[in-house]
Design a protein around this motif. Structure first.
Motif, short mmCIF file in Angstrom:
data_model
loop_
_atom_site.label_atom_id
_atom_site.label_comp_id
_atom_site.label_asym_id
_atom_site.label_seq_id
_atom_site.Cartn_x
_atom_site.Cartn_y
_atom_site.Cartn_z
N PHE A 12 -35.10 53.12 0.99
CA PHE A 12 -35.59 52.06 0.12
C PHE A 12 -34.58 50.97 -0.20
O PHE A 12 -34.94 49.80 -0.29
N ILE A 13 -33.34 51.32 -0.43
CA ILE A 13 -32.39 50.33 -0.93
C ILE A 13 -31.65 49.62 0.20
O ILE A 13 -31.51 48.39 0.18
N LEU A 14 -31.17 50.36 1.18
CA LEU A 14 -30.37 49.73 2.24
C LEU A 14 -31.15 48.72 3.10
O LEU A 14 -30.57 47.70 3.46
N PRO A 15 -32.42 48.95 3.42
CA PRO A 15 -33.12 47.88 4.16
C PRO A 15 -33.23 46.58 3.38
O PRO A 15 -33.10 45.50 3.95
N ARG A 16 -33.43 46.67 2.09
CA ARG A 16 -33.48 45.45 1.27
C ARG A 16 -32.11 44.78 1.17
O ARG A 16 -32.01 43.56 1.17
N ALA A 17 -31.08 45.60 1.09
CA ALA A 17 -29.73 45.04 1.02
C ALA A 17 -29.34 44.40 2.35
O ALA A 17 -28.67 43.37 2.37
N GLU A 18 -29.76 44.99 3.46
CA GLU A 18 -29.45 44.41 4.77
C GLU A 18 -30.22 43.12 5.01
O GLU A 18 -29.72 42.22 5.67
N ASN A 19 -31.44 43.02 4.49
CA ASN A 19 -32.23 41.81 4.67
C ASN A 19 -31.74 40.66 3.79
O ASN A 19 -31.84 39.50 4.18
N SER A 20 -31.23 40.98 2.60
CA SER A 20 -30.88 39.92 1.67
C SER A 20 -29.46 39.39 1.86
O SER A 20 -29.15 38.31 1.38
N ALA A 21 -28.60 40.13 2.53
CA ALA A 21 -27.22 39.67 2.70
C ALA A 21 -26.77 39.89 4.13
O ALA A 21 -27.30 40.73 4.85
N PHE A 70 -18.66 49.75 2.64
CA PHE A 70 -18.15 49.74 1.27
C PHE A 70 -19.29 49.51 0.27
O PHE A 70 -19.35 50.16 -0.77
N ILE A 71 -20.18 48.60 0.61
CA ILE A 71 -21.33 48.33 -0.26
C ILE A 71 -22.25 49.54 -0.32
O ILE A 71 -22.77 49.88 -1.39
N TYR A 72 -22.44 50.23 0.80
CA TYR A 72 -23.29 51.42 0.82
C TYR A 72 -22.73 52.51 -0.07
O TYR A 72 -23.48 53.19 -0.79
N ILE A 73 -21.41 52.68 -0.05
CA ILE A 73 -20.79 53.70 -0.91
C ILE A 73 -20.97 53.32 -2.38
O ILE A 73 -21.22 54.18 -3.22
N LEU A 74 -20.86 52.04 -2.68
CA LEU A 74 -21.07 51.61 -4.07
C LEU A 74 -22.51 51.87 -4.52
O LEU A 74 -22.74 52.31 -5.64
#
Length: 146
Positions: free
Chosen positions: A86-95, A103-107
């Motif tokens: 749920f979170i990583l696909p949205r993070a990959e699309n937005s940035a 590093f962002i994934y670990i955070l």
């Protein structure tokens, strides 16, 4: 295609043994979930590359950490799966940050772990500080070896 150290099964097995050993020893004293962010990165890589045998070992390492810290069984695996789906696909699309994405994934994982820890046991300043220190140690380990 870039090759990561976590793609090597022997290196991954050594990292898993190291994480289990450190968490078993340090759970007696003070550190809560040492190297859990590295295990999350391994979980992410195994799911992304479909290394199912390695994924089974990562889930087993999560299980050892959960037993040592008092978390519910498979809670870290479910947290990792939730973040992956749920979170990583949205993070990959937005940035568009390729070099620092691990590093962002670990955070993201540690933010989820802090929320899960607060819901399970309550959150004190000492536990929050230890979780932040564990996140920093994981980020240093990731930068140095992976």
């Amino acid at each position: 295609m870039t090759r990561n150290n976590l793609d090597n099964p022997i290196f991954l097995f050594i990292v898993l043994l190291l994480a289990i050993t450190i968490n078993t020893i340090s759970s007696i004293h003070f550190l809560l979930v040492m190297l859990a962010g590295i295990l999350f990165t391994a979980f992410y890589r195994c799911l992304r590359k479909r290394y199912l045998y390695s994924l089974a070992f990562v889930i087993l390492a999560f299980l050892f950490i959960e037993i040592n810290t008092g978390l519910k069984p498979f809670s870290l695996s479910l947290l990792s799966l939730f973040i992956y789906v749920f979170i990583l696909p949205r993070a990959e699309n937005s940035a568009s940050y390729n070099s620092s994405s691990s590093f962002i994934y670990i955070l993201f994982f540690y933010i989820g772990l802090i929320i899960m820890w607060a819901l399970s046991f309550g959150l004190t300043e000492q536990i929050f500080g230890v979780l932040v220190i564990n996140a920093i140690i994981d980020l240093i380990f990731l930068g140095a070896f992976l």
